[in-house]
Each structure stands twice: as C-alpha cells, then as structure tokens.
Enzyme design. Structure first.
Site, PDB file in Angstrom:
ATOM      1  N   CYS A 166      32.205 -43.530 -49.369  1.00 29.12           N
ATOM      2  CA  CYS A 166      30.848 -43.491 -48.822  1.00 29.12           C
ATOM      3  C   CYS A 166      30.247 -42.093 -48.846  1.00 29.12           C
ATOM      4  CB  CYS A 166      30.843 -44.042 -47.406  1.00 29.12           C
ATOM      5  SG  CYS A 166      31.525 -45.711 -47.326  1.00 29.12           S
ATOM      6  N   HIS A 306      25.576 -39.971 -40.751  1.00 29.49           N
ATOM      7  CA  HIS A 306      26.304 -41.068 -41.389  1.00 29.49           C
ATOM      8  C   HIS A 306      26.133 -42.324 -40.551  1.00 29.49           C
ATOM      9  CE1 HIS A 306      29.160 -43.047 -43.951  1.00 29.49           C
ATOM     10  NE2 HIS A 306      29.940 -43.338 -42.924  1.00 29.49           N
TER      11      HIS A 306
END
Length: 411
Positions: A166, A306
């Site tokens: 990610c 995030h």
C-alpha cells in the site's frame, strides 16, 4: 530512508484520476469534498464473508477502449491508461511531439493483473491447460501497467513498477523524483493503479481480519480514526501525476499544480501485517521525508493520512503524527470516501494532496462520528475546512512494514 538530494524542485504539472470517487480529477475532488462514502454491496462478491467494496462505477471500459483491444487488457491496466491519458493532457503535453527517450514511467501496484490470473487459473481447473489464454503473461504480471502506458504514449525512458504494497504510490513518485533530479529523465509519468476486488483477494483479506464486517451498512464501513472502526473496505483506482523539473515546466509555461519537495521510505522489519506498535518505521519515513524536503515538523500544514480504518494502523499513525508534527496540521483520511485502493491508494491520495494545496481546503474524513480518544491530532470531519496550506504530507504504509511519505508544496 531516502538518500540525500540536491533538493532540485520537482513540479507536478498534470493529474489523472479514476477511482470510486469518480472519473477524472474534477468529479473526484467534488466527491471527496462531500465526505460521502462510495462503499456499497458488490454483486460479484455474493456469498463471500465480506461482500462490500468501493468500485470505480463511473468508469465504463467501452467508452475508452475499442473492443478489439479491451479484451487484451486487465482491468488494472485499463485504469492506469485512462488516468495516464488525463494526466498527460492536463499537463499540456503531446506524446506525438515529445522526445520519448527522455520520458519515464514509474507506476506502483500491489496485485497487478490479479483478475486475469484468477480467471485463467479457474479456466485451467475447469477446462484444462489447453484452454489457457496465450495472453495471460502480458495481462497478469505487475510490470505490464507501466509497459502498456509506455507503449501507448511512446515513453521510451526508464520503465518501472514499484510493488511496496500500500506504499507503492509514494514509492513510485519518490523514484520518479529521483530520476528527474539525476537528469535521467525530463518527464516522468508516476503514480499507481490497482484492481484488487477479486474473489480470492477479498476472501483472503477477510480471513486475516483486515476487512470491515459492516456488510449491512456499507456506506458506514470505512471510518478512519473513528472509535467504532473495524477494518478497511477494498477499492479499485488509478492515480497518475506528471512530474517535471520546475525549471523545465516554467520554461514551457506549464501550470505548476504543486511541487514534490521530499520523499522518505523505511521498513518496520517487525511483522508481515501488523505495524510496529510504536510506529518506529513510520516515524523514520516521515522524518526522512522532512529532511529530504528541508522542512521541519512545524512547517506541515496538512496531512493526508494513511488512515486505513483498521484498529492498529490509525492509532499508531496518529501517535507518530503527534510526536513528530504536533497538533497543528489538519489531518484527513480520504479512504473514508474512496475505500482502500491498496497499491493505488497512495497515488490517488498524492493527487488529493495536490488539490488540497491548490484550493486551500482539506476534505473531511467520512464517517468520523466519534474520534478515538487515543488519537490526539486535529482530524477534519463533517465538512471541508479551508485554510492557508503551503506544505503537506501524504502518508502510505503497507503489509510487510513498508512505509512511504511524500512532502508536497503549493505550486
């Protein structure tokens, strides 16, 4: 940790977006500012433990590709191509006239052409090996997203795919910045794409407990920093940025949407899926990015976090932000709207960070009804918040403990 650089200024001159929030930069920004979630029941996941996702519903393949070409492209490559086309057009560049040898492509992905791989594997089990498509090896491998973008645009310079889970998006942008600073390229098409909503991917993530189980109320499932968060909602997306040296962009009178000031990366070296409990790796990446940009923690006005909506990540990240940046920055997680696009998440969020700097407004974190008391940072919720924004950070962290942070400045 990123290597020392000359801090040559790198300009963002073009953006391209395909995500659950919309097709194109304008619709994306409007939906993200609305704070309205895109998560919904997914008929293709019927029967799985978790049957909700964030699809790029506005994207219609037939509107962008001829049928003769479409069936040869995995969905992840389709998304990457559409975003790259928009970004190059937005930058005012013409692939027919540029020096392709000086144009690089660096795109990130987590899963690559997973849908094609699963489909061909199913065909082999049901019908036999003789029925496997000869195209599977130009559809499924992760490198093909960058390869097809280069083929279509005539970009003949370095052609790379970053696969840091990610964190793949910021890894791609950071790598592109280094290619420009070194003089290896004059233009780099950078970002990421992922189309991970497949039965095997979703079943595996459900088994490991990473997904939200709010299947009865999907629009409320992705809730970063909220006390009641219980996991992420998987999304598909592509985000592409066109990067150039500022002096080159200025010379051709291009619109400078923002600047990439710094990049930092690190590894937790701790656990395959859980973040370090004290956020040591995250902090190293953030401090490295600040040092690379030549700014201090007190200079950061905004953080696109995030903010994955998972119990461990959100607390860990918030503690690092508080420790390094204090309580001044306006923090948001756009995953409340878009879901988590895995390897594309950091790319679309870098684009949203550019737009926040450009417009002087921070999008709200969707579904933040009751902020976790352990999270002691200023998380924007309920409505967008206007503010003078000069410098921002975009954070991305992935399985394997891979971390990437971008520092961006107003154009």
């Amino acid at each position: 940790m990123s290597a020392p650089t000359s801090r040559q200024e790198i300009a963002v001159t073009g953006l391209g977006l395909v995500s659950p929030a919309g097709l194109g930069v304008g619709p994306n920004w409007e939906r993200v500012l609305s704070g309205e979630s895109t998560a919904a029941k997914d008929p293709q996941l019927e029967g799985l433990p978790v049957d909700i996702s964030c699809r790029a519903g506005a994207y219609e393949p037939e509107a962008h590709f001829e049928t003769s070409k479409l069936w040869k492209l995995d969905r992840v490559t389709q998304l990457a191509l559409v975003a790259a086309r928009e970004a190059v057009s937005d930058a005012g560049l013409d692939p027919e006239t540029w020096d392709g040898a000086r144009v690089g492509v660096v795109l990130g992905t987590s899963m690559g052409g997973m849908a094609s791989l699963e489909a061909e594997h199913r065909k082999m089990l049901e019908e036999g090996a003789a029925w496997i498509s000869p195209l599977v090896w130009v559809m499924a491998p992760v490198n093909m997203i960058a390869a097809y973008v280069a083929i279509e645009l005539g970009a003949k310079g370095p052609n790379l795919v970053t696969a840091t889970a990610c964190a793949s998006g910021p890894t791609a942008v950071g790598t592109a910045r280094q290619l420009l600073a070194s003089g290896a390229c004059d233009i780099v098409i950078a970002g990421g794409a992922d189309a991970p909503i497949t039965t095997m991917t979703m079943a595996g993530l459900a088994q490991m407990g990473a997904l939200s189980r709010r299947t009865g109320e999907p629009a409320a499932a992705s809730r970063p920093f909220d006390a009641a968060r219980d996991g992420m909602v998987v999304a598909e997306a592509a985000g592409v940025l066109v990067l150039e040296r500022l002096e080159d962009a200025t010379a051709r009178r291009a619109r400078v949407r923002a600047k990439v000031l710094g990049y930092g990366a690190s590894a937790d070296a701790h656990h395959p899926s859980a973040p370090h409990p004290e956020g040591e790796g995250v902090e190293r990446a953030l401090r490295a990015a600040l040092a690379d940009a030549g700014v201090g923690g007190g200079d950061i006005d905004h953080v696109n976090a995030h903010g994955s909506s998972t119990p461990l990540n959100d607390v860990t990240e918030a503690r690092v932000l508080r420790r390094v940046l204090g309580d001044r920055p306006l923090v948001t997680s756009t995953k409340g709207v878009t879901g988590h696009a895995l390897g594309a998440a950091g790319a679309i969020e870098a684009a949203y960070t550019v737009l926040a700097l450009e417009h002087g407004v921070v999008p709200p974190t969707a579904n933040l009804d009751s902020q976790d008391q352990q999270i002691e940072v200023d998380v924007v919720a309920k409505a967008p918040r206007q503010a003078p924004l000069e410098v921002a950070a975009s954070n991305s962290f992935g399985f394997g403990g891979q971390n990437g942070v971008l520092i961006m400045g107003r154009g």
